[in-house]
Design a protein around this motif. Structure first.
Motif, PDB file in Angstrom:
ATOM      1  N   ASP A  83       6.041   9.155  -2.353  1.00 18.60           N
ATOM      2  CA  ASP A  83       5.894  10.488  -2.900  1.00 18.60           C
ATOM      3  C   ASP A  83       5.824  10.361  -4.421  1.00 18.60           C
ATOM      4  O   ASP A  83       5.785   9.264  -4.961  1.00 18.60           O
ATOM      5  N   GLY A  84       5.789  11.474  -5.123  1.00 21.39           N
ATOM      6  CA  GLY A  84       5.625  11.429  -6.563  1.00 21.39           C
ATOM      7  C   GLY A  84       6.855  10.935  -7.291  1.00 21.39           C
ATOM      8  O   GLY A  84       7.966  10.930  -6.741  1.00 21.39           O
ATOM      9  N   PRO A  85       6.694  10.521  -8.546  1.00 22.35           N
ATOM     10  CA  PRO A  85       7.818   9.995  -9.319  1.00 22.35           C
ATOM     11  C   PRO A  85       8.828  11.052  -9.749  1.00 22.35           C
ATOM     12  O   PRO A  85       9.836  10.732 -10.363  1.00 22.35           O
ATOM     13  N   MET A  86       8.579  12.341  -9.429  1.00 20.60           N
ATOM     14  CA  MET A  86       9.628  13.353  -9.559  1.00 20.60           C
ATOM     15  C   MET A  86      10.419  13.479  -8.274  1.00 20.60           C
ATOM     16  O   MET A  86      11.499  14.062  -8.261  1.00 20.60           O
ATOM     17  N   ILE A 100       0.856  -1.179   0.000  1.00 17.76           N
ATOM     18  CA  ILE A 100       0.000   0.000   0.000  1.00 17.76           C
ATOM     19  C   ILE A 100       0.895   1.233   0.000  1.00 17.76           C
ATOM     20  O   ILE A 100       1.629   1.473   0.956  1.00 17.76           O
ATOM     21  N   ASN A 101       0.842   1.995  -1.073  1.00 18.38           N
ATOM     22  CA  ASN A 101       1.631   3.220  -1.198  1.00 18.38           C
ATOM     23  C   ASN A 101       0.783   4.372  -0.676  1.00 18.38           C
ATOM     24  O   ASN A 101      -0.180   4.779  -1.312  1.00 18.38           O
ATOM     25  N   THR A 102       1.151   4.916   0.478  1.00 18.12           N
ATOM     26  CA  THR A 102       0.280   5.874   1.162  1.00 18.12           C
ATOM     27  C   THR A 102       0.398   7.316   0.676  1.00 18.12           C
ATOM     28  O   THR A 102      -0.346   8.186   1.145  1.00 18.12           O
ATOM     29  N   HIS A 103       1.329   7.569  -0.264  1.00 14.30           N
ATOM     30  CA  HIS A 103       1.413   8.947  -0.765  1.00 14.30           C
ATOM     31  C   HIS A 103       2.143   9.002  -2.094  1.00 14.30           C
ATOM     32  O   HIS A 103       3.307   8.600  -2.195  1.00 14.30           O
ATOM     33  N   THR A 104       1.461   9.510  -3.106  1.00 16.80           N
ATOM     34  CA  THR A 104       2.120   9.749  -4.386  1.00 16.80           C
ATOM     35  C   THR A 104       1.324  10.734  -5.225  1.00 16.80           C
ATOM     36  O   THR A 104       0.246  11.193  -4.838  1.00 16.80           O
ATOM     37  N   HIS A 105       1.912  11.075  -6.366  1.00 17.10           N
ATOM     38  CA  HIS A 105       1.286  11.908  -7.391  1.00 17.10           C
ATOM     39  C   HIS A 105       1.521  11.159  -8.701  1.00 17.10           C
ATOM     40  O   HIS A 105       2.435  11.485  -9.468  1.00 17.10           O
ATOM     41  N   ALA A 106       0.723  10.140  -8.944  1.00 16.20           N
ATOM     42  CA  ALA A 106       1.025   9.134  -9.967  1.00 16.20           C
ATOM     43  C   ALA A 106       1.207   9.712 -11.361  1.00 16.20           C
ATOM     44  O   ALA A 106       2.065   9.265 -12.128  1.00 16.20           O
ATOM     45  N   SER A 107       0.414  10.700 -11.705  1.00  7.83           N
ATOM     46  CA  SER A 107       0.460  11.218 -13.065  1.00  7.83           C
ATOM     47  C   SER A 107       1.760  11.944 -13.389  1.00  7.83           C
ATOM     48  O   SER A 107       2.064  12.204 -14.558  1.00  7.83           O
TER      49      SER A 107
END
Length: 466
Positions: A325-328, A86-93
């Motif tokens: 967190d996000g992929p950036m 379970i990934n509790t924080h990201t900005h997938a787009s």
């Protein structure tokens, strides 16, 4: 009434046969090293997990498999069978922006916000969400918490591909791609929530960006609406020096956590991303208000923001899960790639080799994350009655051999490419590394085409600092 011996024998035989009739199941996983992640952290060698429709109906040893007939059986030959991550924080787009300006100081304000102002659109969000969902499924993430714009586009991707998500529509004071101000952002979020509130795999949410990028009035309004609509709130909290300074100016010296508590915006609906800059009193408040925390170790270290005092949070019973967190920010979307960093960096930060043992790290990635989302009754462990979100991790890859401790192997040896099978809601989304619900090549090709637009619009123009 008189029965002949032959009739009586047939009757006894029929009763005997019916008592041993096999029970029906949809899917069965056999011969696994089953990490249940239940309260006892039970490990079952040669284990069996039985699924009917979208739920787990039995977990046990090899003998259990003899009691069921399943439409499909997966023999995993000793591989690890565990709850989906379970990934509790990201900005997938933001996958489509990965590897841009990785080392720019004050990157959020100097680079990311200007980049988003130029490039974010419905189409960008759709393309990035498709790519992110594929990456997470292949990396063993079955549920994730997202915060971005046009979150209804992310929902469409999740709905089609088949994973599970808590999707937060961003709210921020300044103009963004899908709203001119925070009021429009809140209205967008309410519409989105009403549209998806009954979806079986999507939990819509509010996502105020941070305390310092929203007013007190808007944070209070969101807190009230989240209670009325019974939905989560995901927010960046106690993450940056700028946030800490801005809130101190706004309040006469209070911390972001103290501020949120004082204005009535801290409660059990809140999932706080980061919580790096917290003291003992802040941690007590997080526990008091039953707040979930998303711990994003690689993003926090890459940005040089610091190490959240997670060991203290766990000691005090705060709900802590893992995020990327996000992929950036971390350049990855699977928490399996985070496990080793979590274990090692907390040892270093505490100057204690025994700190953050592997079992604790795996717990945070599964049951701990479910608790952070207040969804521990449905997710996070392999137990009867829970949703069938399950992954199988290869134990025969060179980096996983030999395996004396499955927890240590996962934390210090495994990576996302070791996930063999991913099951969400009882459906196989990936089998033997092959995605079954989406055309992976087509999604990657579309993302690469969008990357050409980024190169032409952002990189070639040189308008945004590198």
């Amino acid at each position: 009434m008189f029965f002949s011996k032959s009739v009586l024998a047939l009757t006894v035989l029929a009763v005997s046969f019916s008592s041993y009739a096999l029970k029906d199941a949809t899917l069965m996983i056999v011969d696994g090293t089953v990490l249940t992640m239940d309260k006892q952290n039970k490990i079952i060698e040669n284990g069996t997990v039985v699924i009917k429709d979208n739920k787990i109906i039995a977990v046990g040893n090899a003998e259990l498999a003899k009691e069921y007939q399943a439409k499909q059986v997966i023999n995993v030959s000793g591989d690890i069978v565990m709850p989906g991550l379970i990934n509790t924080h990201t900005h997938a787009s933001m996958t489509v922006f990965r590897s841009l300006a990785d080392d720019v100081p004050d990157r959020l304000h100097r680079y990311i916000f200007p980049l988003e102002n130029k490039m974010v659109s419905r189409d960008m969000v759709r393309i990035g969400a498709n790519l992110g969902n594929i990456e997470m499924i292949k990396g063993g993430v079955t549920t994730y918490v997202d915060m971005y714009y046009f979150e209804d586009e992310v929902a469409k991707s999740v709905d089609k591909i088949g994973n599970r998500a808590v999707l937060g529509e961003s709210v921020i004071e300044f103009p963004v791609a899908d709203a001119k101000n925070a009021d429009e952002g809140i209205a967008y979020a309410v519409k989105f929530i009403n549209e998806y509130k009954d979806h079986p795999r999507i939990t819509p949410a509010f996502a105020p960006h941070a305390p310092y990028t929203n007013t007190t009035e808007h944070l209070q309004k969101i807190a009230k609406l989240s209670q009325e609509l019974d939905v989560p709130v995901t927010i960046h909290l106690a993450e940056t020096d700028r946030e800490k300074e801005e809130i101190a100016k706004r309040t006469g010296g209070k911390s972001p956590v103290q501020y949120m508590a004082d204005i009535g915006a801290l409660n059990n609906k809140v999932l706080a991303a980061h919580a790096i800059m917290v003291d003992e009193h802040d941690i007590d408040l997080l526990k008091q208000y039953d707040v979930g925390v998303a711990h994003n170790i690689s993003a926090n270290t890459k940005s040089a923001k610091g190490v959240a005092p997670v060991t203290k949070m766990l000691e005090k019973g705060v709900r802590v899960g893992l995020g990327t967190d996000g992929p950036m920010s971390s350049n990855t979307l699977t928490t399996l790639n985070e496990l080793g960093l979590v274990g090692k960096i907390h040892k270093l930060a505490n100057k204690d080799r025994s700190a953050m043992p592997p079992i604790t790290v795996v717990e945070m990635a599964t049951m701990g994350s479910a608790k952070a989302l207040h969804m521990e009754d449905k997710l996070g462990s392999l137990e009867v009655g829970k949703l069938a979100d399950i992954i199988v991790v290869d134990t025969k890859a060179p980096n996983m051999v030999p395996m004396y401790s499955p927890y240590a192997a996962l934390v210090y040896g495994a990576n996302g490419s070791d996930v063999r099978h991913t099951i969400v809601d009882g459906k196989i989304l990936m089998q033997d590394r092959q995605l079954l619900t989406v055309d992976e090549k087509a999604v990657i090709q579309e993302a690469q085409s969008f990357a050409n637009q980024v190169r032409e619009t952002v990189i070639a123009s040189g308008e945004i600092v590198k």
